[in-house]
Design a protein around this motif. Sequence first.
Motif, PDB file in Angstrom:
ATOM      1  N   ASP A   1      -2.063   4.656  28.016  1.00 29.36           N
ATOM      2  CA  ASP A   1      -3.216   5.243  27.317  1.00 29.36           C
ATOM      3  C   ASP A   1      -4.277   5.740  28.308  1.00 29.36           C
ATOM      4  O   ASP A   1      -5.077   6.621  27.974  1.00 29.36           O
ATOM      5  CB  ASP A   1      -3.861   4.200  26.387  1.00 29.36           C
ATOM      6  N   LYS A   2      -4.259   5.207  29.505  1.00 29.81           N
ATOM      7  CA  LYS A   2      -5.257   5.593  30.517  1.00 29.81           C
ATOM      8  C   LYS A   2      -5.189   7.088  30.838  1.00 29.81           C
ATOM      9  O   LYS A   2      -6.214   7.698  31.139  1.00 29.81           O
ATOM     10  CB  LYS A   2      -5.021   4.761  31.782  1.00 29.81           C
ATOM     11  N   TYR A   3      -3.990   7.641  30.805  1.00 28.26           N
ATOM     12  CA  TYR A   3      -3.834   9.064  31.149  1.00 28.26           C
ATOM     13  C   TYR A   3      -3.225   9.864  30.004  1.00 28.26           C
ATOM     14  O   TYR A   3      -2.383  10.731  30.215  1.00 28.26           O
ATOM     15  CB  TYR A   3      -2.988   9.202  32.422  1.00 28.26           C
ATOM     16  N   SER A   4      -3.681   9.578  28.805  1.00 23.92           N
ATOM     17  CA  SER A   4      -3.123  10.249  27.634  1.00 23.92           C
ATOM     18  C   SER A   4      -3.699  11.647  27.453  1.00 23.92           C
ATOM     19  O   SER A   4      -4.894  11.864  27.613  1.00 23.92           O
ATOM     20  CB  SER A   4      -3.443   9.418  26.393  1.00 23.92           C
ATOM     21  N   TRP A   5      -2.842  12.582  27.061  1.00 22.61           N
ATOM     22  CA  TRP A   5      -3.283  13.947  26.734  1.00 22.61           C
ATOM     23  C   TRP A   5      -3.897  13.999  25.335  1.00 22.61           C
ATOM     24  O   TRP A   5      -4.544  14.983  24.977  1.00 22.61           O
ATOM     25  CB  TRP A   5      -2.086  14.908  26.796  1.00 22.61           C
ATOM     26  N   ILE A   6      -3.688  12.934  24.537  1.00 29.18           N
ATOM     27  CA  ILE A   6      -3.962  13.025  23.106  1.00 29.18           C
ATOM     28  C   ILE A   6      -5.445  13.101  22.721  1.00 29.18           C
ATOM     29  O   ILE A   6      -5.824  13.969  21.928  1.00 29.18           O
ATOM     30  CB  ILE A   6      -3.216  11.893  22.369  1.00 29.18           C
ATOM     31  N   PRO A   7      -6.310  12.222  23.238  1.00 28.01           N
ATOM     32  CA  PRO A   7      -7.711  12.283  22.781  1.00 28.01           C
ATOM     33  C   PRO A   7      -8.366  13.662  22.926  1.00 28.01           C
ATOM     34  O   PRO A   7      -9.180  14.054  22.091  1.00 28.01           O
ATOM     35  CB  PRO A   7      -8.404  11.228  23.642  1.00 28.01           C
ATOM     36  N   ALA A   8      -7.969  14.406  23.958  1.00 23.90           N
ATOM     37  CA  ALA A   8      -8.553  15.742  24.147  1.00 23.90           C
ATOM     38  C   ALA A   8      -8.015  16.758  23.136  1.00 23.90           C
ATOM     39  O   ALA A   8      -8.695  17.726  22.805  1.00 23.90           O
ATOM     40  CB  ALA A   8      -8.290  16.241  25.563  1.00 23.90           C
ATOM     41  N   PHE A   9      -6.794  16.528  22.647  1.00 19.48           N
ATOM     42  CA  PHE A   9      -6.171  17.483  21.725  1.00 19.48           C
ATOM     43  C   PHE A   9      -6.358  17.092  20.267  1.00 19.48           C
ATOM     44  O   PHE A   9      -6.419  17.965  19.400  1.00 19.48           O
ATOM     45  CB  PHE A   9      -4.671  17.605  22.027  1.00 19.48           C
ATOM     46  N   PHE A  10      -6.401  15.786  19.998  1.00 22.48           N
ATOM     47  CA  PHE A  10      -6.564  15.280  18.629  1.00 22.48           C
ATOM     48  C   PHE A  10      -7.726  14.291  18.629  1.00 22.48           C
ATOM     49  O   PHE A  10      -7.510  13.075  18.710  1.00 22.48           O
ATOM     50  CB  PHE A  10      -5.278  14.588  18.147  1.00 22.48           C
ATOM     51  N   PRO A  11      -8.945  14.796  18.546  1.00 22.87           N
ATOM     52  CA  PRO A  11     -10.113  13.899  18.612  1.00 22.87           C
ATOM     53  C   PRO A  11     -10.018  12.815  17.538  1.00 22.87           C
ATOM     54  O   PRO A  11      -9.652  13.094  16.403  1.00 22.87           O
ATOM     55  CB  PRO A  11     -11.296  14.836  18.359  1.00 22.87           C
ATOM     56  N   GLY A  12     -10.327  11.579  17.937  1.00 25.64           N
ATOM     57  CA  GLY A  12     -10.268  10.465  16.990  1.00 25.64           C
ATOM     58  C   GLY A  12      -8.905   9.814  16.915  1.00 25.64           C
ATOM     59  O   GLY A  12      -8.724   8.835  16.193  1.00 25.64           O
ATOM     60  N   GLU A  13      -7.930  10.346  17.658  1.00 24.31           N
ATOM     61  CA  GLU A  13      -6.593   9.749  17.679  1.00 24.31           C
ATOM     62  C   GLU A  13      -6.262   9.315  19.106  1.00 24.31           C
ATOM     63  O   GLU A  13      -6.875   9.771  20.069  1.00 24.31           O
ATOM     64  CB  GLU A  13      -5.552  10.765  17.183  1.00 24.31           C
ATOM     65  N   GLY A  14      -5.265   8.439  19.220  1.00 25.48           N
ATOM     66  CA  GLY A  14      -4.866   8.006  20.556  1.00 25.48           C
ATOM     67  C   GLY A  14      -4.063   6.729  20.528  1.00 25.48           C
ATOM     68  O   GLY A  14      -3.305   6.497  19.585  1.00 25.48           O
ATOM     69  N   ALA A  15      -4.247   5.917  21.580  1.00 28.97           N
ATOM     70  CA  ALA A  15      -3.539   4.627  21.747  1.00 28.97           C
ATOM     71  C   ALA A  15      -2.037   4.806  21.577  1.00 28.97           C
ATOM     72  O   ALA A  15      -1.352   3.950  21.016  1.00 28.97           O
ATOM     73  CB  ALA A  15      -4.076   3.579  20.776  1.00 28.97           C
ATOM     74  N   ALA A  16      -1.498   5.919  22.076  1.00 30.09           N
ATOM     75  CA  ALA A  16      -0.146   6.368  21.738  1.00 30.09           C
ATOM     76  C   ALA A  16       0.953   5.840  22.662  1.00 30.09           C
ATOM     77  O   ALA A  16       2.128   6.041  22.387  1.00 30.09           O
ATOM     78  CB  ALA A  16      -0.112   7.892  21.747  1.00 30.09           C
ATOM     79  N   HIS A  17       0.557   5.219  23.752  1.00 29.13           N
ATOM     80  CA  HIS A  17       1.521   4.939  24.821  1.00 29.13           C
ATOM     81  C   HIS A  17       1.822   3.438  24.900  1.00 29.13           C
ATOM     82  O   HIS A  17       1.074   2.627  24.364  1.00 29.13           O
ATOM     83  CB  HIS A  17       0.956   5.504  26.138  1.00 29.13           C
ATOM     84  N   PRO A  18       2.897   3.035  25.570  1.00 33.87           N
ATOM     85  CA  PRO A  18       3.277   1.612  25.560  1.00 33.87           C
ATOM     86  C   PRO A  18       2.475   0.697  26.493  1.00 33.87           C
ATOM     87  O   PRO A  18       2.636  -0.510  26.414  1.00 33.87           O
ATOM     88  CB  PRO A  18       4.757   1.623  25.967  1.00 33.87           C
ATOM     89  N   TYR A  19       1.621   1.280  27.328  1.00 34.90           N
ATOM     90  CA  TYR A  19       0.683   0.478  28.133  1.00 34.90           C
ATOM     91  C   TYR A  19      -0.730   0.895  27.749  1.00 34.90           C
ATOM     92  O   TYR A  19      -0.984   2.076  27.490  1.00 34.90           O
ATOM     93  CB  TYR A  19       0.855   0.749  29.628  1.00 34.90           C
ATOM     94  N   ASP A  20      -1.646  -0.058  27.762  1.00 36.80           N
ATOM     95  CA  ASP A  20      -3.021   0.262  27.363  1.00 36.80           C
ATOM     96  C   ASP A  20      -3.826   0.859  28.526  1.00 36.80           C
ATOM     97  O   ASP A  20      -3.280   1.125  29.603  1.00 36.80           O
ATOM     98  CB  ASP A  20      -3.704  -0.965  26.739  1.00 36.80           C
ATOM     99  N   GLU A  21      -5.110   1.067  28.295  1.00 35.10           N
ATOM    100  CA  GLU A  21      -5.960   1.725  29.300  1.00 35.10           C
ATOM    101  C   GLU A  21      -6.169   0.875  30.542  1.00 35.10           C
ATOM    102  O   GLU A  21      -6.610   1.373  31.574  1.00 35.10           O
ATOM    103  CB  GLU A  21      -7.314   2.076  28.670  1.00 35.10           C
TER     104      GLU A  21
END
Length: 317
Positions: free
Chosen positions: A279-299
């Motif tokens: 989640d530390k280097y996720s592309w998602i928050p920038a593309f889908f505001p309000g969404e995330g936590a998508a990956h198997p390791y946390d921030e």
Amino acid sequence: RDTLGDLAAARHKYLGSATDNPQFADAAYLKILGKEFNSNTAGNALKWYATEPQRGVFDYTLSDQILNFARAHRQFFRGHTLIWHNQLPEWLTSGTWTAGELRAILKNHITQVVRHYRGKIPAWDVVNEAFNEDGTYRETLFYNTLGPGYIADALRWAHQADPQAKLYLNDYNIEAIGPKSDAYYNLVKSLKAQGVPVHGVGVQGHLALQFGYPTSLRDNLQRFADLGLDVAITELDIRMILPADDAKLATQAEWYGNVTKACLAVRRCVGITIWDYTDKYSWIPAFFPGEGAAHPYDENLLPKPAYYAIRAALRGR
Ligand code: G3I
């Protein structure tokens, strides 16, 4: 050793992560990337804007950083991507090209990049995201100027440049059987019938809890395999509407396990790549505001329930 990569290798698959150049400043991140995964890919560094920033001027600085890391850690490597409508260089998108000119530009780009990495990049996403949701061709610069034949041409040029490389078409929202995956099914079937070198279909796997699990994933992978193609899950992540809670993380874990089991169930599913493991280097928050936590390791680079679910699935549990 008992990493995700080791467990996957024991099942004759790879379990990989995408990465990007800014991450190379993060030693703790790199330690996990090098240890836990037996495959790697560049999230951005092999895209056209990075490899041919000026017409005819090729730059492999960014891609070499990632590929050298992968080689040092004995990881498989997927090349992503030769032709895509996003992240094209300014010189290409701002020009007006005749079909002849664009064809020559495309051929040169593919030939140079694939030849440069000949023998070092065993699988390439040759064309990325060629179809719309309804299965019609996406009207990109390439399609609009050259027609649908650009796909067969691109595959042939890539094959000439590295005859050993496995050549893929890759897209999102083709996890389930439906109009978009049907378009790929029909295209690859017809390409194969014409003798065009196409070897695999990459199912990206950008899933979202709020849209439901693609229950036909396994059958869908199997029907491509039955055409004589390899399949791969190429960009897996499973996002949710924030904030995350225990229930969402549990569902996410179940989904990661199910995707892993779907690949394990299909002999020609060669592996799974997570679209960066943390989640530390996720592309998602920038593309889908309000969404995330998508990956198997946390921030904080700690494994989440999803990590343990992938392990359990790889162990056959
Ligand atoms: O390089 C610039 C940097 O100079 C600038 O300071 C910064 C400010 O915004 O932007 C940087 O560019 C970003 C680039 O990633 C490199 O980090 C772009 O803004 C950003 O839009 C771009 O996002 C990438 C995205 O593709 C572009 O569509 C993501 O990192 C990448 O993970 C994502 O990957 C795609 C796959 O290639 C295809 N499938 C979907 C997947 C997710 O969108």
